[in-house]
Design an enzyme around this catalytic site. Structure first.
Site, PDB file in Angstrom:
ATOM      1  N   ALA A   1     109.859  49.243   3.014  1.00  0.00           N
ATOM      2  CA  ALA A   1     109.364  47.881   3.236  1.00  0.00           C
ATOM      3  C   ALA A   1     110.482  47.005   3.828  1.00  0.00           C
ATOM      4  O   ALA A   1     111.031  47.314   4.880  1.00  0.00           O
ATOM      5  CB  ALA A   1     108.816  47.322   1.930  1.00  0.00           C
TER       6      ALA A   1
ATOM      7  N   ASP B   1      98.808  45.993   0.827  1.00  0.00           N
ATOM      8  CA  ASP B   1      99.969  46.330   0.003  1.00  0.00           C
ATOM      9  C   ASP B   1     100.402  45.169  -0.885  1.00  0.00           C
ATOM     10  O   ASP B   1     100.810  45.375  -2.032  1.00  0.00           O
ATOM     11  CB  ASP B   1     101.135  46.765   0.890  1.00  0.00           C
ATOM     12  CG  ASP B   1     100.958  48.185   1.415  1.00  0.00           C
ATOM     13  OD1 ASP B   1     100.536  49.056   0.639  1.00  0.00           O
ATOM     14  OD2 ASP B   1     101.248  48.412   2.601  1.00  0.00           O
TER      15      ASP B   1
END
Length: 258
Positions: free
Chosen positions: A159, A47
């Site tokens: 996140a 990511d």
């Protein structure tokens, strides 16, 4: 949302052995081209590398298709070299609008940066930060005493925002998350949901004695005095996802993981 037919592929990869092995596999099976000749850019990594690729290539106009060669791979598709061109042409497009952060430092410097996940302010001393919060020019919190505070996009809500107990935001909801990090006062304030059109301002109180940094994704500015954040609709990034593993579905599913 559709996209033009994809026939030419460019590829970038992180420097991890797993990503480099994936790059070698694709290079053997497909005639990879330079970015300027391509219809799509494939990113191999995790990511963090995907975010880096978005920042570096967003102005190219190419859609970006990430393939997971890292760990979680929330912004990425499964790595599978088989029928890649078919997958690319069936992929769904998500246009991600970044936040633009404008930070003013104690020395008078003005710095701007984009964030697709979040803009976060964090204390840089043993003392808590003291931050005044204004929304659309109106003071909402006179003094937030905390370790920090962030503004997160829907794509970034799973996140850092989630780890700070912020809400998960579905794509298309047109809201942003305003989430404190370890708030001390007001003790019961857990954050807010804001319209995506909002302009958020943070004023750092006692900034010399209680230094604070501001980061837009991985870009950091230290010793900030004032930070303004708003959504930027002029530079969307186009990200491709397999239909059965869309970003919207992943964000939705995160709300039912326990």
């Amino acid at each position: 949302m559709g996209h033009k037919e994809i026939t030419k592929i460019a590829c970038v990869a992180s420097d991890t052995p797993r990503a480099q092995k994936g790059l070698a596999t694709l290079a053997k099976r497909y005639p990879l081209v330079e970015r300027d000749e391509a219809d799509v850019l494939i990113a191999l990594g995790g990511d963090g590398f995907m975010l880096q690729t978005i920042h570096e290539h967003m102005d190219s106009g190419l859609p970006i298709y990430g393939m997971n060669r890292g760990t979680i791979g929330f912004l990425l598709n499964e790595f599978n070299p088989d029928t890649l061109l078919k997958r690319l042409n069936l992929a769904q497009v998500h246009a991600l609008n970044p936040l633009i952060m404008t930070a003013f430092t104690l020395s008078g410097q003005q710095v701007s940066a984009l964030a697709f996940n979040e803009v976060a302010l964090l204390r840089h001393s043993q003392q808590s930060a003291k931050i005044r919060v204004c929304i659309n020019g109106k003071q909402r919190l006179e003094k937030l005493i905390c370790d920090g505070i962030m503004v997160a996009t829907p794509a970034g809500s799973t996140a850092y925002n989630l780890s700070a107990r912020g809400p998960i935001i579905p794509l298309g909801s047109n809201v942003l998350a305003l989430t404190p990090v370890s708030p001390f006062r007001p003790r019961r304030w857990n954050g807010a949901l804001l319209p995506h059109s909002a302009t958020i301002e943070f004023e750092i109180l006692n900034a010399e004695r209680r230094p604070v940094s501001a980061s837009a994704d991985s870009f950091e500015v230290r010793e900030v005095a004032h930070v303004t954040i708003k959504e930027d609709h002029t530079r969307p990034a186009c990200i491709l996802f397999d239909p059965d593993h869309s970003l919207e579905e992943r964000i939705f599913n995160e709300q039912f993981i326990y």
